[in-house]
Motif scaffolding. Structure first.
Motif, PDB file in Angstrom:
ATOM      1  N   GLU A 187      13.543  15.685  27.356  1.00  0.00           N
ATOM      2  CA  GLU A 187      13.382  16.514  26.096  1.00  0.00           C
ATOM      3  C   GLU A 187      12.216  16.573  25.453  1.00  0.00           C
ATOM      4  OE1 GLU A 187      16.292  17.100  23.712  1.00  0.00           O
ATOM      5  OE2 GLU A 187      17.244  18.105  26.296  1.00  0.00           O
ATOM      6  N   VAL A 188      11.104  16.874  24.323  1.00  0.00           N
ATOM      7  CA  VAL A 188      10.130  15.956  23.152  1.00  0.00           C
ATOM      8  C   VAL A 188      11.065  16.029  21.680  1.00  0.00           C
ATOM      9  CG1 VAL A 188       8.329  16.879  23.300  1.00  0.00           C
ATOM     10  CG2 VAL A 188       8.838  17.518  25.259  1.00  0.00           C
ATOM     11  N   GLU A 189      11.393  14.831  21.746  1.00  0.00           N
ATOM     12  CA  GLU A 189      11.024  15.132  20.156  1.00  0.00           C
ATOM     13  C   GLU A 189       9.360  14.972  19.194  1.00  0.00           C
ATOM     14  OE1 GLU A 189      12.364  15.082  16.795  1.00  0.00           O
ATOM     15  OE2 GLU A 189      14.196  13.878  17.942  1.00  0.00           O
ATOM     16  N   LYS A 190       9.479  16.300  18.379  1.00  0.00           N
ATOM     17  CA  LYS A 190       7.848  16.816  18.442  1.00  0.00           C
ATOM     18  C   LYS A 190       7.326  15.754  17.446  1.00  0.00           C
ATOM     19  CE  LYS A 190       9.249  21.279  18.241  1.00  0.00           C
ATOM     20  NZ  LYS A 190       8.891  22.113  17.821  1.00  0.00           N
ATOM     21  N   ASP A 191       9.270  15.350  16.561  1.00  0.00           N
ATOM     22  CA  ASP A 191       8.245  14.053  14.878  1.00  0.00           C
ATOM     23  C   ASP A 191       7.407  13.075  15.834  1.00  0.00           C
ATOM     24  OD1 ASP A 191       9.311  15.622  13.294  1.00  0.00           O
ATOM     25  OD2 ASP A 191      11.363  14.684  12.971  1.00  0.00           O
ATOM     26  N   HIS A 192       7.522  12.537  17.108  1.00  0.00           N
ATOM     27  CA  HIS A 192       7.206  11.456  17.932  1.00  0.00           C
ATOM     28  C   HIS A 192       5.624  11.701  18.088  1.00  0.00           C
ATOM     29  CE1 HIS A 192      11.744   9.719  18.759  1.00  0.00           C
ATOM     30  NE2 HIS A 192      11.538   9.793  17.413  1.00  0.00           N
ATOM     31  N   ILE A 193       5.507  12.990  17.696  1.00  0.00           N
ATOM     32  CA  ILE A 193       3.894  12.729  17.596  1.00  0.00           C
ATOM     33  C   ILE A 193       3.794  12.935  15.884  1.00  0.00           C
ATOM     34  CG2 ILE A 193       2.195  13.930  18.383  1.00  0.00           C
ATOM     35  CD1 ILE A 193       3.658  15.168  20.616  1.00  0.00           C
ATOM     36  N   LYS A 194       2.537  12.216  15.967  1.00  0.00           N
ATOM     37  CA  LYS A 194       2.341  11.609  14.310  1.00  0.00           C
ATOM     38  C   LYS A 194       0.659  12.711  13.989  1.00  0.00           C
ATOM     39  CE  LYS A 194       1.030   9.218  10.071  1.00  0.00           C
ATOM     40  NZ  LYS A 194       0.853   7.453   9.997  1.00  0.00           N
ATOM     41  N   ILE A 195       0.415  13.628  13.207  1.00  0.00           N
ATOM     42  CA  ILE A 195      -0.617  14.564  12.594  1.00  0.00           C
ATOM     43  C   ILE A 195      -1.730  13.401  11.244  1.00  0.00           C
ATOM     44  CG2 ILE A 195      -2.148  16.294  12.508  1.00  0.00           C
ATOM     45  CD1 ILE A 195      -0.089  17.673  14.160  1.00  0.00           C
ATOM     46  N   GLU A 196      -2.597  12.720  12.089  1.00  0.00           N
ATOM     47  CA  GLU A 196      -3.372  12.196  10.408  1.00  0.00           C
ATOM     48  C   GLU A 196      -4.594  13.484  10.661  1.00  0.00           C
ATOM     49  OE1 GLU A 196      -2.714  10.258   7.637  1.00  0.00           O
ATOM     50  OE2 GLU A 196      -1.421   9.685   9.238  1.00  0.00           O
ATOM     51  N   LYS A 197      -4.286  13.635   9.981  1.00  0.00           N
ATOM     52  CA  LYS A 197      -6.180  14.706   9.343  1.00  0.00           C
ATOM     53  C   LYS A 197      -7.332  13.625   8.432  1.00  0.00           C
ATOM     54  CE  LYS A 197      -2.749  17.504   6.346  1.00  0.00           C
ATOM     55  NZ  LYS A 197      -2.710  19.176   5.614  1.00  0.00           N
ATOM     56  N   LYS A 198      -8.081  14.112   8.829  1.00  0.00           N
ATOM     57  CA  LYS A 198      -9.252  13.333   7.899  1.00  0.00           C
ATOM     58  C   LYS A 198     -10.358  14.067   8.312  1.00  0.00           C
ATOM     59  CE  LYS A 198      -8.451   9.444   5.390  1.00  0.00           C
ATOM     60  NZ  LYS A 198      -8.000  10.171   4.928  1.00  0.00           N
TER      61      LYS A 198
END
Ligand code: ADP
Ligand code: MG
Length: 538
Positions: A187-198
């Motif tokens: 199972e992949v919890e997509k919320d556990h991949i954080k996207i930080e943008k700069k």
């Protein structure tokens, strides 16, 4: 006498009502207009849209669901198609434009059938039958694959034409690594991949951090900027002396009492800090505030502390480092402490950020997305989100289909054969459903500046030999999409066809639209939308 009878008011005054054919025409038109709006964005060579909101904020995007969300749609039937896009986004994270244009085309074909005096119920039934058959056919052409190479291709297909061109492959690898890292029991919890943008760097400077990046700085300049072998405490209570709940008055009769009072407060703060340090923690993330004095003592103890960390970030920190989030300082113990190879404050484009990196087997990771400007970064972020969605879907489901319109043509072909075997008027609806699916390759061709009639003819011919032949939108050739590496998760197509069919069916079954007059200004909007820009008079 009839003409003198009083009219009976069943509905309140101001209610607008459309019945029968009027209702159907109005709803179909609204759906068609909506699909028409997003169709120019489909595929790698689709165009972008610039959306400006009432505050003047700009979004430049190619992403179907983003466009629809930003558009602030009022018409009830059009809203149902927006729901289709949202469901698609939530369920699989990609294929939103596809779902909406298929739904729009199903409505358009239904309109022709309605003109032929075919009853909407018959059309809806035919569509349902066709949708079920379409899923069966799709299953037969899906391929079992979820190896790394496949996942990378799936990610690349989702990102093609979305502002990621120069860095598509490295980004795809990074996304596959991220998804694999957070996967737990398939199972992949997509919320556990954080996207930080700069902004302020090239897209290919984007990186994957085995841990979490927090857009904050350390609370005190006396604290270390970098802590190796970090022992991390996570607190969601403030580090300060609690204010008395009720208004209390403290009477001080001589100066020494005042001094004692201050000292007592200081001692309480010092005890809290001691308690934290005693667990071995050298890094502290606090969801609430940290008192000035506490900051001072923490700095003296060599602890790197960050305050007012978002709740969602606290959860990711916990997932990444293995630390538990503690609500009461007194309860903090060694077992609650998590670990990271290094925690440091880094300056990214002139702003401080805290990097929690080199975590062991982290179940939360961060992708730091870079790009030249804010708008570029935002579009790349959306492309990455789509790619995360498709990779996750493939990991979970283990099945892929070819892209470039191949499955749509194959399903259309087989559905037409199937329709021939059906008696009655449903046959026409099943055929219409088949033709509607061809809107996908047709639009891909149009958006690439190719002749869509030629493309369809060639595609149909190519499908006599292989079900994987699709349109190479860059060269204009018909090629085997699996060999070309243009592949998508089975789940994306499955969901797109299913929700498009359901929405079309639902809209077709409506023969009466009763809209209450609302008391606010949306009342006018409603009427205006009832006419949906250029709607022919009824
Ligand atoms: P959606 O919001 O539906 O995902 P996209 O703009 O992402 O819309 O376009 C997806 C479509 O583009 C799919 O049908 C996919 O197969 C197709 N596609 C992606 N890459 C290619 C390619 N290199 N050649 C042809 N078609 C492609
Ligand atoms: Mg897409």
């Amino acid at each position: 006498m009839a003409q003198e009878q009083q009219p009976i008011l069943v509905l309140p005054e101001g209610t607008s009502r459309y019945l029968g054919k009027d209702a159907q025409r109005m709803n179909i038109l609204a759906g068609k207009i909506l699909a028409e709006t997003v169709r120019t964005t489909l595929g790698p060579r689709g165009m972008d849209k610039m959306l400006v909101d009432s505050l003047g904020d700009i979004v430049v995007t190619n992403d179907g669901v983003t466009i629809l969300k930003e558009m602030d749609i009022e018409h009830p039937a059009a809203k149902m198609l927006v729901e289709v896009a949202k469901t698609q986004e939530d369920e699989v994270g990609d294929g939103t434009t596809t779902a909406v244009i298929i739904a729009g085309e199903l409505l358009k074909k239904a309109e022709n059938l309605l003109e032929m005096e075919i009853h909407p119920t018959i059309i809806a039934m035919g569509y349902r039958q066709a949708a079920e058959k379409a899923q069966e056919i799709l299953n037969t052409i899906a391929i079992d694959a979820s190896d790394r190479d496949t996942l990378i291709k799936v990610a690349m297909t989702a990102m093609t034409g979305k502002g990621t061109e120069k860095a598509r492959e490295p980004l795809a690898e990074l996304i596959v690594d991220a998804v694999k890292q957070v996967e737990e029991d398939g199972e992949v919890e997509k919320d556990h991949i954080k996207i930080e943008k700069k902004e302020g760097a090239a897209v290919d400077d984007s990186t994957l951090v085995q841990g979490v990046i927090i857009d904050k700085e350390r609370v005190h300049p006396g604290m270390p900027k970098k802590v190796e072998n970090a022992k991390i405490a996570l607190l969601n209570c403030p580090i300060e002396v609690k204010e008395t709940e009720v208004d209390a008055e403290i009477r001080i009769t001589d100066p020494s009492q005042m001094q004692a009072f201050i000292e007592q407060e200081e001692q309480m703060i010092r005890d809290m800090v001691d308690k934290i340090v005693s667990t071995g923690a050298n890094v502290l993330f606090c969801q609430k505030g940290i008192d000035d004095l506490a900051q001072h003592y923490l700095a003296k103890a060599g602890v790197l502390a960050v305050r007012r960390v978002k709740k969602s970030d606290m959860e990711k920190l916990s997932k990444a480092t293995g630390a538990s989030i503690v609500t009461n300082i007194e309860d903090l113990s060694e077992e609650d402490i998590g670990e990271a190879g290094v925690v440091s404050e880094k300056k990214i484009s002139g702003e401080e950020m805290i990097f929690v990196e080199e975590c062991k087997e982290p179940k939360a990771v961060t992708i730091l997305v870079r790009g030249s400007t804010e708008h570029v970064v935002s579009e790349v972020e959306r492309a990455i989100e789509d790619a995360i969605g498709v990779v996750a879907a493939t990991v979970e489901d283990g099945k892929v289909v070819a892209g470039g319109g191949a499955p749509e043509i194959e399903i259309a072909k087989r559905l037409k054969d199937y329709a021939d075997a059906i008696s009655g008027r449903e046959q026409l609806a099943v055929s219409a459903f088949a033709e509607a699916l061809e809107i996908v390759p047709k639009t891909l061709a149009e958006n690439a500046g190719l002749d869509s009639i030629d493309a369809l003819v060639d595609l149909r011919a190519a499908h006599e030999t292989s079900p994987y032949m699709g349109l190479d939108v860059f060269e204009g050739d018909i090629v085997d999409m699996n060999k070309a590496g243009v592949i998508e998760p089975h789940k994306v197509k499955k969901q797109a066809i299913q929700s498009a069919a359901e929405a079309a069916e639902m809209i077709l079954r409506i023969d009466d639209v009763i809209a209450a007059s609302s008391s606010d200004s949306s009342d006018e909007d409603m009427d205006e939308m009832g006419g949906m820009g250029g709607m022919p008079p009824m």
